[in-house]
Structures are given as structure tokens and as C-alpha cells.
Design an enzyme around this catalytic site. Structure first.
Site, PDB file in Angstrom:
ATOM      1  CE  LYS A  97      22.435  17.315  84.693  1.00  0.00           C
ATOM      2  NZ  LYS A  97      22.584  17.136  83.251  1.00  0.00           N
TER       3      LYS A  97
HETATM    4  N1  PMP Z   1      20.290  20.081  78.264  1.00  0.00           N
HETATM    5  C1  PMP Z   1      20.678  18.858  78.643  1.00  0.00           C
HETATM    6  C2  PMP Z   1      19.949  17.673  78.108  1.00  0.00           C
HETATM    7  C3  PMP Z   1      21.764  18.704  79.518  1.00  0.00           C
HETATM    8  O1  PMP Z   1      22.167  17.486  79.882  1.00  0.00           O
HETATM    9  C4  PMP Z   1      22.446  19.847  79.984  1.00  0.00           C
HETATM   10  C5  PMP Z   1      23.614  19.690  80.921  1.00  0.00           C
HETATM   11  N2  PMP Z   1      23.211  19.657  82.262  1.00  0.00           N
HETATM   12  C6  PMP Z   1      22.002  21.109  79.557  1.00  0.00           C
HETATM   13  C7  PMP Z   1      20.915  21.188  78.702  1.00  0.00           C
HETATM   14  C8  PMP Z   1      22.660  22.358  80.050  1.00  0.00           C
HETATM   15  O2  PMP Z   1      22.338  22.590  81.396  1.00  0.00           O
HETATM   16  P1  PMP Z   1      23.356  23.322  82.378  1.00  0.00           P
HETATM   17  O3  PMP Z   1      23.699  24.625  81.740  1.00  0.00           O
HETATM   18  O4  PMP Z   1      22.619  23.472  83.635  1.00  0.00           O
HETATM   19  O5  PMP Z   1      24.548  22.443  82.488  1.00  0.00           O
END
Ligand code: PMP
Length: 312
Positions: free
Chosen positions: A159
Site C-alpha cells: 500500500k
Molecule cells: N484497494 C485499494 C486500492 C485500497 O486503497 C483499499 C483501501 N485500503 C482497499 C482495496 C481496501 O483495503 P482495506 O479493506 O484494507 O481498507
């Protein structure tokens, strides 16, 4: 909406004043996007604030840093304790938490190795992200003309701040064209994910979500959906999703820290199912909200309570 300021931000092991959390314009991160971050929700439960899947988020942060060869001088436990402490200190709940690891001020070549690592955690009040009407209505989305980055370009399991240049293009295009969100296809033309959400389709009672190989972030809410579906006895497979499956699915929904569980009402102006939240999405959403709002038992051990009284 401007970020509602709190009192403290955690920086490299100490709490500092909100206004002191500044970096130099020539920091590596400003020029080359070299940051890794997390987004975490802290819910207000009857017994006080509780942070959702804190450990998994901090572990993903460390994993993202590892992919980019950054050694973070804090353990998962230290980062979790810092987050808990911060919620108590800032006395804001519910809130959104934003841990960041970045390459700071040092050298300005592309090679980041000589730049110091800075670690920050901020938190502030934040509400709903997608869909501002009746939550059962769902949101209108489009398939983006922008493709999600291909494997061997930017690693999708990290991320990283830089990934969100791609997300910004997807999001701006969607909003300017009157949609709430855009769905990106991967480099091979298969469904990947939203600009900030994982995606699920439901067909004949079975849930399908793209596997990690389709350039998706390993979402923590996505994992929560997998676990909830298993407990509810709803079949779920990670399988390639062709674009046109979005149009003919019975239900489509997003998952994410910001989006939580958000039903999708239409894709490219084609109505999904009945155009209202479907039964499977509803069961998953109700189970999720039951746990995070403290109405159902935390059977998976997803919540970290913050002991201090908040909101006083
Ligand atoms: N995909 C992307 C590109 C994101 O930015 C997020 C948000 N973090 C998610 C999926 C969902 O991830 P999470 O459930 O860990 O927030």
C-alpha cells in the site's frame, strides 16, 4: 472537507503537536512518492473506542515497507500500542487512523537508501466515504478508462503512496462523469478493484472476488468478508472476473476500510440485479456492522479496545 485537526500526532516514538508534523519540500517522498501507509477505522462501541483489525493493518504496513526495502525501527506491537495511545490522547472516537512510513529528507537522487525513515500516526474524526443517501440504495459506478498498474510495474500488495496516482486518475474520471467510484481492470482486461476498494460479485448465491494476482490490494475488509462468508455458509471463490460479469451479476459490492461494505446499484449505467442491495450483500454487511458497532460478539477477535474514556 478539511481534515478536522486533533491535538497530537505520533512521530518516531514520540507524540508531537499536530502543527509540528511537517516535512521538508525536498524530502524523498515529496519528489518520488516513496511512502507506505495504512487507513484504519476506530469504531465507537458501547464500551468505548475499538480499533478494527489493528494488528493486521500494522503488519501490512511493515510488509509494504519490506517490499520497498525499508527497515521500520518499530515492531508490530509497538505500532499497535502507539495507535491505541493516540486514540486515548486525542479523545476522538469514532475516528480514522493514518499510519505513514516515508523516506524523508537526506539525498535527492532516485536511490532512496540514504534518506531517513520517518514513521507517523495521525487520527481524526471521519464519517462515511461512499454513498450519502439510503445505504440500501447502493452507488453508481463505472469501469475506468485507466488500467490498474501491471505486475512488475508497481507491486500491488504494497500500500504505497505512489499507487494512488493511479487511483486518483480513476477517481477523478469517475466523479467528473457523475459516478461515485471507478472500477479498474487489470493489465489483461480482467476486473481488478475500485480506486480504494476491493470488489465482489454475487451470482446464484455464490460470491466471487478477483484473486491477488489481478493487481488487487490484499484488503483487510476483503479478508473480513471472506471470513464472514465462511461462517455464514455462503460459498466464496477467488476467481478471475471478466468485465461483463459486472453487468449480469445478481449483486456487486465494494469492501474497504473507508467504504466498509457498500452495495453497487449500477455499473456503466447498467442496473445491477434489482437495483437495491441484494440478500447476500445485506447478510455480509449486517454481520460486519454488527461486529464493528459492538452489537454482535467479536467472534473473530477483530477489535482492539481503547480503555480511556473518549469524548469527555
Ligand atoms: N484497494 C485499494 C486500492 C485500497 O486503497 C483499499 C483501501 N485500503 C482497499 C482495496 C481496501 O483495503 P482495506 O479493506 O484494507 O481498507
Amino acid at each position: 472537507m478539511a481534515i478536522p485537526k486533533t491535538e497530537f500526532i505520533w512521530h518516531n516514538g514520540k507524540t508531537i503537536a499536530w502543527d509540528d508534523a511537517k516535512i521538508h519540500v525536498l524530502s524523498h517522498v515529496v519528489n518520488y512518492g516513496s511512502s507506505l501507509f495504512e487507513g484504519i477505522r476506530c469504531y465507537q462501541q458501547p464500551g468505548g473506542p475499538a480499533i478494527f483489525r489493528l494488528r493486521e493493518h500494522m503488519q501490512r504496513l511493515l510488509n509494504s515497507a519490506k517490499i520497498y526495502r525499508i527497515e521500520v525501527p518499530f515492531s508490530v506491537d509497538e505500532l499497535c500500542n502507539a495507535a491505541v495511545e493516540l486514540v486515548g490522547l486525542n479523545k476522538v472516537s469514532p475516528c480514522y487512523m493514518r499510519p505513514i512510513v516515508l523516506r524523508g529528507y537526506g539525498e535527492l537522487g532516485v536511490n532512496p537508501i540514504g534518506c531517513p525513515t520517518e514513521v507517523y500516526i495521525a487520527n481524526y474524526a471521519w464519517g462515511k466515504y461512499l454513498g450519502h443517501g439510503d445505504p440500501d440504495d447502493g452507488v453508481d459506478v463505472c469501469v475506468s478508462s485507466w488500467t490498474r498498474f501491471a505486475p512488475n510495474t508497481l507491486p500491488a500488495l504494497a500500500k504505497a503512496g505512489a499507487n494512488y496516482m493511479n487511483s486518483q486518475l480513476i477517481k477523478m474520471e469517475a466523479i467528473l462523469n457523475g459516478y461515485s467510484e471507478g472500477i479498474a481492470l487489470d493489465a489483461n482486461g480482467y476486473v481488478s478493484e475500485g480506486s480504494g476498494e476491493n470488489l465482489f460479485v454475487v451470482n446464484n448465491g455464490k460470491i466471487i472476488t478477483p484473486p491477488l494476482g489481478n493487481s488487487v490490494l490484499p484488503g483487510i475488509t476483503r479478508d473480513s468478508v471472506l471470513q464472514i462468508a465462511e461462517t455464514l455458509g455462503i460459498p466464496l471463490v477467488e476467481q478471475i472476473v471478466p468485465r461483463e460479469m459486472l453487468y449480469i451479476a445478481d449483486e456487486v459490492f465494494f469492501s474497504g476500510t473507508a467504504a466498509e461494505i457498500t452495495p453497487i446499484r449500477s455499473v456503466d449505467k447498467i442496473q445491477v440485479g434489482s437495483g437495491k442491495i441484494g440478500d447476500v450483500t445485506r447478510s455480509i454487511r449486517d454481520a460486519f456492522f454488527g461486529i464493528v458497532h459492538g452489537k454482535a460478539e467479536d467472534r473473530f477477535g477483530w477489535l482492539t479496545p481503547v480503555k480511556q474514556a473518549v469524548g469527555a
